[in-house]
Structure formats: C-alpha cells, structure tokens
Motif scaffolding. Sequence first.
Motif, mmCIF file in Angstrom:
data_model
loop_
_atom_site.group_PDB
_atom_site.id
_atom_site.type_symbol
_atom_site.label_atom_id
_atom_site.label_comp_id
_atom_site.label_asym_id
_atom_site.label_seq_id
_atom_site.Cartn_x
_atom_site.Cartn_y
_atom_site.Cartn_z
ATOM 1 N N GLY A 18 0.822 -1.213 0.000
ATOM 2 C CA GLY A 18 0.000 0.000 0.000
ATOM 3 C C GLY A 18 0.851 1.255 0.000
ATOM 4 N N ASP A 19 1.932 1.252 0.787
ATOM 5 C CA ASP A 19 2.836 2.403 0.826
ATOM 6 C C ASP A 19 3.501 2.613 -0.527
ATOM 7 N N ALA A 20 3.946 1.524 -1.151
ATOM 8 C CA ALA A 20 4.606 1.632 -2.455
ATOM 9 C C ALA A 20 3.652 2.151 -3.518
ATOM 10 N N LEU A 21 2.394 1.684 -3.484
ATOM 11 C CA LEU A 21 1.431 2.106 -4.497
ATOM 12 C C LEU A 21 1.085 3.583 -4.350
ATOM 13 N N VAL A 22 0.956 4.052 -3.119
ATOM 14 C CA VAL A 22 0.679 5.477 -2.904
ATOM 15 C C VAL A 22 1.844 6.333 -3.404
ATOM 16 N N LYS A 23 3.072 5.932 -3.060
ATOM 17 C CA LYS A 23 4.246 6.690 -3.524
ATOM 18 C C LYS A 23 4.298 6.720 -5.051
ATOM 19 N N GLY A 24 4.099 5.560 -5.653
ATOM 20 C CA GLY A 24 4.151 5.491 -7.104
ATOM 21 C C GLY A 24 3.064 6.318 -7.757
ATOM 22 N N LEU A 220 -8.767 -5.541 2.236
ATOM 23 C CA LEU A 220 -7.525 -5.184 2.932
ATOM 24 C C LEU A 220 -6.559 -4.368 2.071
ATOM 25 N N PRO A 221 -6.435 -4.660 0.747
ATOM 26 C CA PRO A 221 -5.563 -3.803 -0.058
ATOM 27 C C PRO A 221 -6.017 -2.350 -0.048
ATOM 28 N N GLU A 222 -7.340 -2.129 -0.172
ATOM 29 C CA GLU A 222 -7.860 -0.762 -0.092
ATOM 30 C C GLU A 222 -7.568 -0.146 1.271
ATOM 31 N N LEU A 223 -7.734 -0.966 2.330
ATOM 32 C CA LEU A 223 -7.478 -0.471 3.677
ATOM 33 C C LEU A 223 -6.011 -0.099 3.855
ATOM 34 N N ALA A 224 -5.108 -0.982 3.392
ATOM 35 C CA ALA A 224 -3.673 -0.711 3.515
ATOM 36 C C ALA A 224 -3.294 0.556 2.755
ATOM 37 N N THR A 225 -3.802 0.687 1.529
ATOM 38 C CA THR A 225 -3.489 1.863 0.724
ATOM 39 C C THR A 225 -4.057 3.125 1.351
ATOM 40 N N THR A 226 -5.284 3.041 1.876
ATOM 41 C CA THR A 226 -5.938 4.217 2.457
ATOM 42 C C THR A 226 -5.274 4.639 3.757
ATOM 43 N N VAL A 227 -4.863 3.663 4.570
ATOM 44 C CA VAL A 227 -4.149 3.998 5.812
ATOM 45 C C VAL A 227 -2.869 4.761 5.498
ATOM 46 N N MET A 228 -2.084 4.248 4.547
ATOM 47 C CA MET A 228 -0.837 4.917 4.169
ATOM 48 C C MET A 228 -1.113 6.296 3.566
#
Length: 315
Positions: A18-24, A220-228
Amino acid sequence: MMPWLLSGLGLVILLLGGDALVKGAVNLSLRLGVPALIVSLTIVAFGTSAPELLISVKAILDGVPGLALGNVVGSNTANILLVLGIPALLATMHTSECNTRKTFNFMIAASVLFIALAFRGVIDWIAGLVLLGGLAYVLGDAFRDARAHRKACEVTDTEEPEGADPDMPTWQIATFLVLGLIGLPVGAGLLVDNATIIAQAYGVSDTVIGLTLVAIGTSLPELATTVMAALRRQADVALGNVIGSNLFNLLAIIGIASLVGPIRVDPEFLRFDLWVMLGASLMLFPFVYLKMDITRFWGIVLSVLYVSYLVVVLI
C-alpha cells in the motif's frame, strides 16, 4: 503456528504494498501533470481491486458464482464503512480539500445500475457488457479530464504533497507501482488463506468465513493503501482509492466475471445487502458535497456501523 506467521507476513506485505502504491501513484501524477485523484481512480483502484477479480472469477469457475456477487457487494460496503473508518481513527482525512463530486456521482450511478440489473435475477453476459460499457465511459471521462488538466497547466497546490519527489526517476516510479500492484493481491491472498485455516481450526463454519473473511480480506488492499494515504496526508488518494475501487468492483469485476459465467442473484441480496451497499455509498455525500473532513468522530461512526452490519448478517 505457521498459519499465524503467514497471516502476519501477509499483513506486512499489504502495508508495504500500500505504501509503495501510494508513492508510485503520487509521483506518477506529478510526472504526467495530472491530479493524484485521477491516478487513484485508475491505477490504484485497479490494483487494489485485483483480489476481488481473482476471487470472483475463481468462484465462477469453481461453480459457486454466488460467492462472486457476495464478495463484491460485501467489499463495497467494507470499502466505505471500514476502509474509510479505520484510517480516520488514526488521522483526520482532509477530504474537504478534494474535488470528488463527479466521481462520487459515477459511483452512485454505477450502484443504481448494478441494483437494477440485479433485479433481473441473474447477472449474465448482457448485463456484463452494460457494466463494462459504463466502465469504458468512466475511464474515457477520466482521460479527458487528464488531458484538459495538462492543457490548462493548472497548479492547485503551492506545496508538493508528502511522498512526492519531482526528481524521482521513471524506473523508480515504475518499481513502486509494480511492487504495490503485485504486493497487494499477494499479501491479501496470504492473509485470507491462512486466516481461513485458523478459523477452520477453531470450528468456524464456511458460511461465517465467507461472510467475514472474504469480504474483509479482499478489502484489505484498499485499507492498507488508504491507511498509508491518510498518514501521508494524501486525502485525495485515499478517497479516490475507495470511490475508484467501488466503481471497478461494480463495473469491471462483475462485468468481467459475468462473461465467464452467469451469476444468480440470491433474493436476500435484493432485500437487504444491496440496499446496505447503496446506503453506505450515500453516506459519503456530506464529505463530497458539504466539504466535511472525515474526522476521528466520523471514523468511529463508520466503524461502528460496519460492525453492526456484520452482527446483523451473522445473526
């Protein structure tokens, strides 16, 4: 012990993905000269919806098409109540600064279209083509907005968003996106599969596992990305991710899955679950149209509503 360790590993991979996708996504939006929201509605949304697609197609191939429908409807409800609720408990999401009216309208329209098609009793290839046609229109509109934004050379922020690096090389942006797009479904798969093993070991029925772990696990992927995104103060990425993922779930996931095989609609979905999904979607109205932030108070409200929904479903 091994399922517990693999579940923990899946959670770690989810958070890192999730952190990597947000950065990218943020840096890709800078490189392309388009708002991060548009990138969230396309690349991020498709990547975080990958588990739903994999599970829905597999469910139809395995002869349990009802699981595909329950997966999407349950995930859309979880995306709003849980995926926006939990991050708001950690940090206020300044959604008042986001312009998401058009995409919110698309999501509501897609939800109404989906419910109307569901009342036919089956989501077949005809309904699937209608849904995919809606997806093509949404993506086309996003592309037109991106082109208009680049031509206008609009600069809406005086500061660069956290996590943005104008000098980040293209290969590094691509690496972040690839790691995120691969890591999210892999992490979700590890967590769901091993959590299912743990649940079965404790005597929990398959029905309960499907109603809880599948819907929550694929969110969970949406949750991980949204948290980050929330921790990085990227409210546009967080809100765009949820709205975009719900659009993809309704239009793309069910659209593609229905081409693999027809999906029978359980009458219970028509009586309860579809309306809960629509009601949860409409709860975003004050944050989109009244420019309200999703504060910790609203995080508690959304989270409690989701727990209440689970209790009703399980009882």
